[in-house]
Design a protein around this motif. Structure first.
Motif, mmCIF file in Angstrom:
data_model
loop_
_atom_site.group_PDB
_atom_site.id
_atom_site.type_symbol
_atom_site.label_atom_id
_atom_site.label_comp_id
_atom_site.label_asym_id
_atom_site.label_seq_id
_atom_site.Cartn_x
_atom_site.Cartn_y
_atom_site.Cartn_z
ATOM 1 N N LEU A 139 1.152 -1.387 -0.180
ATOM 2 C CA LEU A 139 -0.124 0.074 0.079
ATOM 3 C C LEU A 139 0.801 0.900 -0.161
ATOM 4 O O LEU A 139 1.563 1.567 0.931
ATOM 5 C CB LEU A 139 -0.965 0.070 1.379
ATOM 6 C CG LEU A 139 -1.897 -1.101 1.438
ATOM 7 C CD1 LEU A 139 -2.642 -0.944 2.614
ATOM 8 C CD2 LEU A 139 -2.575 -1.123 0.315
ATOM 9 N N LYS A 140 0.502 1.878 -0.442
ATOM 10 C CA LYS A 140 1.387 3.160 -0.421
ATOM 11 C C LYS A 140 0.984 4.027 0.481
ATOM 12 O O LYS A 140 -0.001 4.071 1.082
ATOM 13 C CB LYS A 140 0.143 4.004 -1.333
ATOM 14 C CG LYS A 140 1.103 5.914 -2.159
ATOM 15 C CD LYS A 140 0.933 6.711 -3.394
ATOM 16 C CE LYS A 140 1.638 7.240 -3.763
ATOM 17 N NZ LYS A 140 2.957 7.310 -4.878
ATOM 18 N N CYS A 141 2.002 4.919 0.842
ATOM 19 C CA CYS A 141 1.698 5.521 2.124
ATOM 20 C C CYS A 141 2.748 6.713 2.244
ATOM 21 O O CYS A 141 3.719 6.950 2.133
ATOM 22 C CB CYS A 141 2.419 4.608 3.504
ATOM 23 S SG CYS A 141 2.432 5.233 5.413
ATOM 24 N N GLU A 187 -8.239 2.840 2.152
ATOM 25 C CA GLU A 187 -8.108 3.746 2.100
ATOM 26 C C GLU A 187 -7.474 5.001 1.450
ATOM 27 O O GLU A 187 -7.695 6.013 0.916
ATOM 28 C CB GLU A 187 -9.888 3.959 2.664
ATOM 29 C CG GLU A 187 -10.099 4.722 2.306
ATOM 30 C CD GLU A 187 -11.577 5.719 3.285
ATOM 31 O OE1 GLU A 187 -12.308 7.150 2.845
ATOM 32 O OE2 GLU A 187 -11.390 4.559 4.404
ATOM 33 N N ASP A 188 -5.978 4.691 2.750
ATOM 34 C CA ASP A 188 -5.080 6.538 2.283
ATOM 35 C C ASP A 188 -4.772 6.204 1.711
ATOM 36 O O ASP A 188 -4.193 6.892 0.911
ATOM 37 C CB ASP A 188 -3.838 6.127 3.785
ATOM 38 C CG ASP A 188 -4.802 6.278 5.609
ATOM 39 O OD1 ASP A 188 -6.043 7.443 5.546
ATOM 40 O OD2 ASP A 188 -4.700 6.183 6.574
ATOM 41 N N SER A 189 -4.305 4.347 1.188
ATOM 42 C CA SER A 189 -3.469 4.204 -0.222
ATOM 43 C C SER A 189 -4.310 5.179 -1.349
ATOM 44 O O SER A 189 -4.510 5.822 -2.336
ATOM 45 C CB SER A 189 -2.543 3.136 -0.294
ATOM 46 O OG SER A 189 -2.409 2.735 -1.684
ATOM 47 N N TYR A 190 -5.069 4.879 -1.852
ATOM 48 C CA TYR A 190 -6.030 5.130 -2.297
ATOM 49 C C TYR A 190 -6.007 6.753 -2.748
ATOM 50 O O TYR A 190 -6.394 7.302 -3.810
ATOM 51 C CB TYR A 190 -7.513 4.932 -2.258
ATOM 52 C CG TYR A 190 -9.159 5.076 -2.991
ATOM 53 C CD1 TYR A 190 -9.166 4.464 -5.244
ATOM 54 C CD2 TYR A 190 -9.676 5.270 -3.291
ATOM 55 C CE1 TYR A 190 -10.148 4.895 -5.011
ATOM 56 C CE2 TYR A 190 -10.544 6.772 -4.398
ATOM 57 C CZ TYR A 190 -10.891 5.869 -5.419
ATOM 58 O OH TYR A 190 -11.887 6.657 -5.978
ATOM 59 N N ASP A 191 -7.017 7.559 -1.407
ATOM 60 C CA ASP A 191 -6.847 9.193 -1.150
ATOM 61 C C ASP A 191 -5.036 9.226 -2.225
ATOM 62 O O ASP A 191 -5.119 10.099 -2.192
ATOM 63 C CB ASP A 191 -7.360 9.407 -0.433
ATOM 64 C CG ASP A 191 -8.569 9.126 0.343
ATOM 65 O OD1 ASP A 191 -9.316 8.456 -0.356
ATOM 66 O OD2 ASP A 191 -8.714 9.214 1.866
ATOM 67 N N LEU A 192 -4.505 8.840 -1.112
ATOM 68 C CA LEU A 192 -2.745 9.319 -1.628
ATOM 69 C C LEU A 192 -2.726 9.533 -3.491
ATOM 70 O O LEU A 192 -2.733 10.286 -4.275
ATOM 71 C CB LEU A 192 -2.050 8.574 -1.175
ATOM 72 C CG LEU A 192 -1.302 9.076 0.108
ATOM 73 C CD1 LEU A 192 -0.260 8.226 0.437
ATOM 74 C CD2 LEU A 192 -0.913 10.332 0.277
ATOM 75 N N VAL A 193 -3.306 8.488 -4.028
ATOM 76 C CA VAL A 193 -3.071 8.043 -5.998
ATOM 77 C C VAL A 193 -4.246 8.948 -6.318
ATOM 78 O O VAL A 193 -3.519 10.002 -7.263
ATOM 79 C CB VAL A 193 -3.241 6.664 -6.025
ATOM 80 C CG1 VAL A 193 -3.123 6.481 -7.323
ATOM 81 C CG2 VAL A 193 -2.002 5.676 -5.387
ATOM 82 N N VAL A 194 -5.235 9.103 -5.987
ATOM 83 C CA VAL A 194 -6.150 10.379 -6.147
ATOM 84 C C VAL A 194 -5.676 11.303 -6.125
ATOM 85 O O VAL A 194 -6.034 12.262 -6.496
ATOM 86 C CB VAL A 194 -7.869 9.805 -5.589
ATOM 87 C CG1 VAL A 194 -7.935 10.982 -5.724
ATOM 88 C CG2 VAL A 194 -8.106 9.266 -5.561
#
Length: 118
Positions: A50-52, A97-104
């Motif tokens: 996951l992206k962080c 969700e944090d990973s998704y939000d960072l990408v968005v």
């Protein structure tokens, strides 16, 4: 979290898709063509990359032994999380969700606005 639960949750986000670009065993979850999660859903133990945020990534790794620098990823921006039950499912969902939000957040403004309305 089960592999199917992980897949279902990742696909619950606006415009999220599953891709298998590396091999049939490795699911890559993307939004607007950008990866936010990667998992070998059949692997034991179940893990997910996951992206962080880099500062948060260090804190999470220090607080949770099941969170380590991203395997085969940029270790500054990615964590590998073992989803074997030691980390509560609610916390794992927050990290996804944090990973998704960072990408968005890194997408062009027009695309972000379109996703907000989806």
């Amino acid at each position: 979290m089960t592999p199917e639960g992980l897949r279902t949750f990742c696909l619950s986000f606006n415009d999220a898709v599953e891709d298998l670009p590396f091999n049939p065993e490795t699911s890559v979850f993307k939004v607007a063509g950008k990866m936010f999660a990667l998992s070998a859903l059949g692997g034991r133990p179940l893990t997910v990359n996951l992206k962080c945020d880099p500062d948060l990534a260090v804190q999470l790794r220090a607080a949770h032994p099941e969170i380590v620098p991203g395997y085969h990823m940029n270790k500054r921006h990615w964590n590998t999380v073992t989803a074997d039950g030691d980390l509560p499912d609610d916390r794992l969902r927050e990290l996804i969700e944090d990973s998704y939000d960072l990408v968005v957040a890194g997408l062009p403004r027009a695309l972000r606005l379109r996703l907000d309305r989806s």
